[in-house]
Design a protein around this motif. Structure first.
Motif, short mmCIF file in Angstrom:
data_model
loop_
_atom_site.label_atom_id
_atom_site.label_comp_id
_atom_site.label_asym_id
_atom_site.label_seq_id
_atom_site.Cartn_x
_atom_site.Cartn_y
_atom_site.Cartn_z
N HIS A 105 9.01 -5.70 -5.60
CA HIS A 105 8.79 -5.28 -4.20
C HIS A 105 9.47 -6.28 -3.26
O HIS A 105 10.11 -5.89 -2.29
CB HIS A 105 7.29 -5.26 -3.87
CG HIS A 105 6.57 -4.04 -4.37
ND1 HIS A 105 6.97 -2.77 -4.08
CD2 HIS A 105 5.47 -3.91 -5.14
CE1 HIS A 105 6.14 -1.90 -4.65
NE2 HIS A 105 5.23 -2.58 -5.31
N SER A 162 3.85 0.15 -0.73
CA SER A 162 4.11 -0.81 -1.81
C SER A 162 2.86 -1.03 -2.65
O SER A 162 2.63 -2.13 -3.14
CB SER A 162 4.58 -2.15 -1.23
OG SER A 162 3.48 -2.87 -0.69
N SER A 181 1.20 -6.39 -5.03
CA SER A 181 2.10 -5.37 -4.50
C SER A 181 1.77 -5.08 -3.04
O SER A 181 2.66 -5.01 -2.18
CB SER A 181 1.97 -4.08 -5.31
OG SER A 181 2.47 -4.26 -6.60
N THR A 185 8.68 0.88 -4.25
CA THR A 185 8.86 0.32 -2.91
C THR A 185 9.47 1.41 -2.06
O THR A 185 10.54 1.93 -2.39
CB THR A 185 9.84 -0.88 -2.94
OG1 THR A 185 9.58 -1.65 -4.11
CG2 THR A 185 9.70 -1.74 -1.70
#
Ligand code: KG4
Ligand code: ZN
Length: 345
Positions: free
Chosen positions: A53, A12, A89, A17
């Motif tokens: 994500h 990620s 992320s 993702t």
């Protein structure tokens, strides 16, 4: 017989993702959710990436487990990307991995994203066509070219890597994406430039290449030069880009590839190493792949190119790196935190 090892990998770091399941080093599932939201902005918007994500991670892991035909209780360890990447992320994947490992009481393995791009070469999967399962022999040089990085790495062993040169400003993928943005093409522009370039003449337009010493790269001057060129031409003819799209794409792609290849040849000469690999999103570029393969005959190189699905960001490469670490019992603790600038050294 010793017990099988089933590993879940989580990626990620930027705008994909991804989750993968690996059993004894063989890939059972590889799921990637791309984030279309960034298309309209011409680049990744970090805050939007973190949110996407957060939405995608559970469905993506669920799908990977289903595809692999296992139960979550069968998983023996979880590997996740600790960095480098966007902090928001990375936090999503890291937090998920920590909670999952704690819930199942299984080991946690932290993975460096750049190392994983290189170790993607060692993925074995039944869907790889003949020739593409070929693995590089140590030592080899790897040109790692992605949206965030451009490096020439000396790889002596799976976890013995030295960066010989890297970009001092933009990455090669950024050069593709920014050139595309200047031409009003959506993000990510690399695959589109690749597509149009195949139909154009690479020698139509000339762009100045940077003169940098040693094995370092620079792409920001090329971007400025390209922007000035497009501005000048469109002021004379507003349809310049659409009328010349294929030739412009072919010419800018040719220049980026020349910059990369000049340094790679220099590194091969300096080190005497002729096993040459590429990795990262830009290694999907058909022009770069062709240029590399040419040197098998011209320079006697042995070239290693990853399968398309393992070039751009994916979790198979994270699971593969995790598996190699699992074999060394290289585990991390619940105290681990993401590292936006995690170095491979
Ligand atoms: O490795 P990656 O998926 O993500 C990062 O870690 O950055 O690389 C993404 C980059 C983007 O800049 C994208 O435009 C570029 O790889 N890319 C390509 C191609 N496919 C992806 N660049 C040139 N030609 C391609 N075919
Ligand atoms: Zn990447």
């Amino acid at each position: 017989m010793s017990k099988s090892v089933i590993l879940l990998g989580i990626e990620s770091s930027c705008d994909d993702t991804a989750a993968a399941i690996l059993k004894d080093g063989k890939l059972l599932a590889n799921i990637v959710a791309n984030q279309d939201i960034h298309k309209q902005y011409g680049g990744v918007v970090p805050e939007l990436a973190s949110r996407a994500h957060q939405q995608n991670i559970i469905p993506v892991v669920h799908q990977a487990i289903l595809k692999a035909g296992i139960n979550k209780e069968d998983i023996n360890a979880i590997a996740f990307t600790r960095g480098p990447g966007l902090m928001g992320s990375l936090l999503v994947g890291t937090s998920f991995a920590k909670a999952f490992a704690m819930g199942l009481n299984i080991p946690l393995i932290e993975v460096n994203h750049m190392q994983a791009h290189i170790l993607a070469h060692f993925i074995t999967s039944p869907d790889l066509p003949k020739g593409e399962e070929r693995q590089p022999e140590f030592p080899f040089l790897c040109l790692t070219v992605s949206g965030g990085h451009t490096q020439i790495v000396l790889v002596k062993d799976h976890f013995d890597m030295t960066v010989l040169g890297e970009t001092i400003d933009d990455a090669a993928g950024e050069a593709f994406d920014k050139a595309a943005k200047i031409m009003n093409l959506p993000y990510p522009g690399g695959p589109l430039i690749d597509k149009y370039a195949a139909l154009g003449n690479p020698l139509t337009f000339k762009f100045t290449k940077p003169q940098l010493p040693e094995l370092n790269f620079s792409f920001s001057g090329l971007k400025t030069g390209f922007m000035n060129f497009i501005n000048k031409e469109t002021s004379k003819n507003p349809n310049f880009v659409t009328e010349n799209l294929n030739d412009i794409c072919a010419s800018i792609q040719h220049t980026i590839i020349e910059i990369l290849m000049d340094k790679l040849k220099k590194a091969a000469l300096q080190t005497g190493i002729q096993h040459i690999a590429i990795a990262g999103g830009v290694s999907a570029n058909s022009g770069l792949r062709k240029e590399l393969l040419k040197n098998e005959e011209l320079l006697g190189w042995k070239v290693f190119i990853p399968a398309f699905q393992y070039c751009t960001d994916n979790a198979a490469m994270i699971a593969m790196t995790g598996y190699l670490k699992f074999l060394k019992k290289d585990f991390t603790t619940q105290a681990t935190t993401p590292s936006a600038r995690y170095s491979i050294a």
